[in-house]
Write an enzyme that holds these catalytic residues in place. Structure first.
Site, PDB file in Angstrom:
ATOM      1  N   PRO A 156       0.788  -1.240   0.000  1.00  0.00           N
ATOM      2  CA  PRO A 156       0.000   0.000   0.000  1.00  0.00           C
ATOM      3  C   PRO A 156       0.820   1.289   0.000  1.00  0.00           C
ATOM      4  O   PRO A 156       0.830   2.052   0.977  1.00  0.00           O
ATOM      5  CB  PRO A 156      -0.818  -0.127   1.288  1.00  0.00           C
ATOM      6  N   CYS A 157       1.461   1.576  -1.107  1.00  0.00           N
ATOM      7  CA  CYS A 157       2.269   2.809  -1.162  1.00  0.00           C
ATOM      8  C   CYS A 157       1.386   4.058  -1.147  1.00  0.00           C
ATOM      9  O   CYS A 157       1.885   5.165  -0.923  1.00  0.00           O
ATOM     10  CB  CYS A 157       3.195   2.784  -2.378  1.00  0.00           C
TER      11      CYS A 157
END
Lengths: 189, 158
Positions: A156-157
């Site tokens: 989850p950047c």
């Protein structure tokens, strides 16, 4: 022009049975737009947004995983189904095995690994992530490493923001970053 | 390591997306109702060999050759089955995997102009305009020659 779906799936099935496929890919419609999803025997190895060029997204997979990559919706399940239902808000967890073959530097691997400690609904900053992996001051390098995340959403950047406020950059565009955060209940002005 | 200028192998699926429909049409012209099976065999054969190719050049022509070879094998198998039924010979030896039919061998006997047109189109992968330029005829005539060669090939495959 391509073959019809029936022929493509038949080819993919036979290739899988014969151990002739390095990876499978297809485009999945989701609430954040169509996603190109590439899956190997180990897990999801590439997710690309529609704004990225599909051929350019598949080229490194061919180079680093293997060129025998086939289109098949059936063979990218359950990852495809999990992604689309997660993005539709029908499930709150997205736990999928990932294949990080496309991650080529130990630094990037560290950055992406550190992200697993940032749970759904919370955010961190580039600087904080840099400190967490023992490289304080490397916020910009962390940003670059995240920009090359081969499996956005699953790794989850989008949960990493600039300490100065705002959304910062995102491979899929800042509007998608906002959408993904809103889906998790995070509002960013 | 010295990097060569050879183009890398593209994902196989992209080749299928680009050329699948025309390969299917080609297989239909060669073997009619068995085109699905022949194309499936051909793509699996191509997939098996794909990582061993040295570069990503002329892949379309390569795929056409694989389809042609598979069509020949298919027709030979069918013919052998038919012979077995007709002759009812009890000790039919196990057929060899391929009886040596090659693309080039198959082309022998096709009229020169048509054969050259077919090779330029499918082996050298040239568009009809360039086939025409090489043969010194109109693109329409080039198209007709290729079409005649394919018809002739098909006759031989019966």
């Amino acid at each position: 022009m391509t073959l019809d779906m029936r022929m493509l799936e038949r080819l993919a099935d036979a290739a899988a049975r014969g151990g002739l496929a390095d990876a499978f890919y297809d485009t999945v419609d989701t609430t954040v737009g169509p996603l190109l999803v590439v899956v190997t025997g180990r897990g999801v190895c590439r997710i690309a947004f529609a704004s990225e060029d599909a051929e350019a997204a598949l080229a490194p997979v061919a180079r680093l995983v293997g060129p025998r990559i086939l289109r098949s919706r059936r063979h990218i399940e359950p990852a495809a189904g999990a992604l689309s239902s997660y993005l539709a808000g029908e499930r709150s967890e997205l736990r999928l095995p990932v294949d990080l073959t496309l991650v080529r530097s130990p630094f990037q691997a560290e950055v992406l690994a550190a992200l697993t400690a940032v749970p759904r609904g919370s955010v961190t900053t580039y600087g904080e992530l840099a400190r967490r992996i023992g490289h304080p001051g490397a916020a910009r390098a962390v940003g670059t490493a995240l920009g090359r995340n081969p499996v956005p959403i699953v790794v989850p950047c989008h949960r990493v923001l600039p300490s100065t406020g705002g959304l910062g950059g995102y491979g899929g565009g800042t509007e998608r970053k906002r959408l993904l955060l809103e889906l998790e209940g995070v509002r960013v002005s | 390591m010295v990097k060569t200028a050879s183009p890398p192998l593209p994902p196989f699926g992209l080749l299928v997306e680009r050329h699948g429909a025309e390969l299917h049409a080609y297989a239909r012209r060669l073997v009619d109702g068995d085109a699905d099976d022949v194309l499936q065999d051909a793509l699996l054969k191509a997939l098996r060999a794909y990582p061993r190719l040295e570069h990503g050049r002329h892949l379309r022509a390569w795929l056409f050759r694989v389809v042609t070879t598979c069509a020949i094998d298919h027709v030979n198998r069918r013919r052998r089955r038919r012979e077995v039924v007709v002759d009812a010979v009890p000790e039919v030896p196990e057929p060899p995997p391929s009886d040596g039919a090659t693309f080039d061998g198959l082309l022998d006997g096709i009229p020169e102009g048509a054969r050259r047109a077919l090779v330029l189109r499918y082996v050298h992968d040239l568009p009809y305009s360039q086939v025409a330029a090489r043969l010194g005829c109109s693109p329409e005539a080039a198209r007709q020659r290729v079409s005649m060669a394919v018809r002739s090939l098909r006759e031989r495959l019966r």
